[in-house]
Design a protein around this motif. Structure first.
Motif, PDB file in Angstrom:
ATOM      1  N   TRP A 160      51.529  84.234 -13.707  1.00 32.19           N
ATOM      2  CA  TRP A 160      50.954  83.955 -15.007  1.00 32.19           C
ATOM      3  C   TRP A 160      51.828  83.063 -15.865  1.00 32.19           C
ATOM      4  O   TRP A 160      51.349  82.176 -16.556  1.00 32.19           O
ATOM      5  N   GLU A 161      53.144  83.313 -15.783  1.00 38.75           N
ATOM      6  CA  GLU A 161      54.055  82.693 -16.749  1.00 38.75           C
ATOM      7  C   GLU A 161      54.607  81.346 -16.291  1.00 38.75           C
ATOM      8  O   GLU A 161      55.019  80.533 -17.114  1.00 38.75           O
ATOM      9  N   THR A 162      54.636  81.122 -14.972  1.00 36.05           N
ATOM     10  CA  THR A 162      55.263  79.889 -14.489  1.00 36.05           C
ATOM     11  C   THR A 162      54.212  78.930 -13.926  1.00 36.05           C
ATOM     12  O   THR A 162      53.045  79.285 -13.774  1.00 36.05           O
ATOM     13  N   GLU A 163      54.663  77.744 -13.589  1.00 32.58           N
ATOM     14  CA  GLU A 163      53.756  76.730 -13.024  1.00 32.58           C
ATOM     15  C   GLU A 163      53.896  76.682 -11.500  1.00 32.58           C
ATOM     16  O   GLU A 163      53.781  75.626 -10.883  1.00 32.58           O
ATOM     17  N   GLY A 166      65.186  79.917 -11.989  1.00 33.51           N
ATOM     18  CA  GLY A 166      65.892  78.752 -11.474  1.00 33.51           C
ATOM     19  C   GLY A 166      64.926  77.812 -10.766  1.00 33.51           C
ATOM     20  O   GLY A 166      63.718  78.063 -10.738  1.00 33.51           O
ATOM     21  N   ARG A 167      65.449  76.759 -10.172  1.00 31.99           N
ATOM     22  CA  ARG A 167      64.565  75.805  -9.500  1.00 31.99           C
ATOM     23  C   ARG A 167      63.964  76.402  -8.233  1.00 31.99           C
ATOM     24  O   ARG A 167      62.822  76.138  -7.881  1.00 31.99           O
ATOM     25  N   ARG A 168      64.788  77.232  -7.531  1.00 31.97           N
ATOM     26  CA  ARG A 168      64.292  77.781  -6.268  1.00 31.97           C
ATOM     27  C   ARG A 168      64.049  79.281  -6.317  1.00 31.97           C
ATOM     28  O   ARG A 168      63.234  79.801  -5.570  1.00 31.97           O
ATOM     29  N   HIS A 175      60.093  78.006  -4.505  1.00 33.92           N
ATOM     30  CA  HIS A 175      59.864  76.693  -3.897  1.00 33.92           C
ATOM     31  C   HIS A 175      60.411  76.704  -2.489  1.00 33.92           C
ATOM     32  O   HIS A 175      61.404  76.046  -2.199  1.00 33.92           O
ATOM     33  N   PRO A 176      59.789  77.510  -1.608  1.00 32.36           N
ATOM     34  CA  PRO A 176      60.327  77.589  -0.247  1.00 32.36           C
ATOM     35  C   PRO A 176      60.278  76.225   0.434  1.00 32.36           C
ATOM     36  O   PRO A 176      59.291  75.499   0.273  1.00 32.36           O
TER      37      PRO A 176
END
Lengths: 140, 146
Positions: B79-82, B115-117, B144-145
């Protein structure tokens, strides 16, 4: 086996002193990601919690009331869709109040390359706490 | 983009929080739903007999609570992230604080670090009294696997 284990069709497939092995059959209802068809972590948590608790009972030598204090699962690799998952737990230390357990989850014949490594601790809830502080209403 | 993520995009566009569990078969199997009554996203595990782990107390199975905590963490991320794929679990640590009674259980997740990953989510579960949690969890997901 409890109601929840029965709902997931978890069965005990092996036991030894201080050790228990449980099997979770692959089931489409337990999928966590429809794109990859990989089982949801929650089903693996149930399997590992059950095997861990059973290893404590084996170590104790018979049924006694226990309660999970904490449970950690590290996902080392993705489970293969369509394959059953096994968990083998080893209760490696028991004190008057607490039992310590290590376990792995894996596909049959792949114990050297586990899906999950886990550690857990259990309270032995049947032990009376004579030496401890007075029990407040809160601590139930 | 995968099919569940297309559905997620549609649910977000129309503000349909409560349909998030449709994306995940296991959450539906467990009877986990999403509520937004308090203006925040809550996971709800509706009581049914198949959740019981200890019949003599009786108490919910540790795995039932683990399922609610992990599912609620996933819903919060969705819900909260893209995020562009479903989050992939890396580690989960559950602390069991009280015996969980045979009643409905609720959970609320907070993203502690994005974080990014990797995303870290802290989740708390309670029953009748939000001030007396039955379990908490810290969960790490790969988002972001590669």
């Amino acid at each position: 086996m409890s109601r929840h284990n029965a709902a997931l069709d978890i069965t005990m497939v092996g036991r030894a002193e201080a050790q228990a092995t449980m099997r979770l059959p692959y089931n489409e209802k337990l999928i966590g990601n429809p794109s990859t068809r990989v089982l949801h972590g929650g089903a693996i948590t149930t399997l590992v919690d059950t095997a861990s608790g059973a290893s404590v009972i084996m170590k104790l030598g018979g049924p006694q009331p226990i309660a999970t204090l904490d449970l950690r699962l590290d996902y080392l690799k993705r489970a293969t869709p369509g394959e059953d998952v096994l968990a083998t737990a080893d209760c490696y230390r028991i004190s008057r109040n607490i039992a310590f357990v290590r376990s792995i989850a894996y596909h049959e014949g792949e114990q050297d390359s586990p899906i999950v490594a886990s550690s857990a601790t259990f309270m032995l809830t049947g032990v009376s706490s004579k030496a401890g502080p007075p029990k407040s209403e809160e601590s139930q | 983009m995968t099919e569940p993520m297309n559905t997620l995009r549609e649910l977000k566009r129309s503000g349909q929080f409560s349909r998030l569990p449709e994306l995940i078969p296991y959450s539906q199997f467990m009877g986990i739903s999403v509520e937004q009554a308090t203006g925040e996203l809550l996971g709800k595990l509706a009581y049914h007999d198949d959740l019981i782990g200890n019949p003599s107390l009786p108490a919910l199975h540790g795995g039932s609570l683990g399922a609610l905590l992990e599912s609620t963490a996933i819903f919060q991320i969705l819900w909260e992230t893209e995020i562009q794929t479903l989050p992939k679990i890396v580690t989960i640590t559950v602390d069991y604080l009280r015996s969980a009674k045979p009643v409905d259980t609720y959970a609320r997740g907070f993203i502690t670090k994005h974080g990014r990953r990797v995303v870290n989510v802290a989740v708390t579960a309670w029953q009748a009294d939000r001030g007396k949690p039955v379990a908490t969890a810290n969960v790490h997901f790969l988002v972001h696997p590669t």
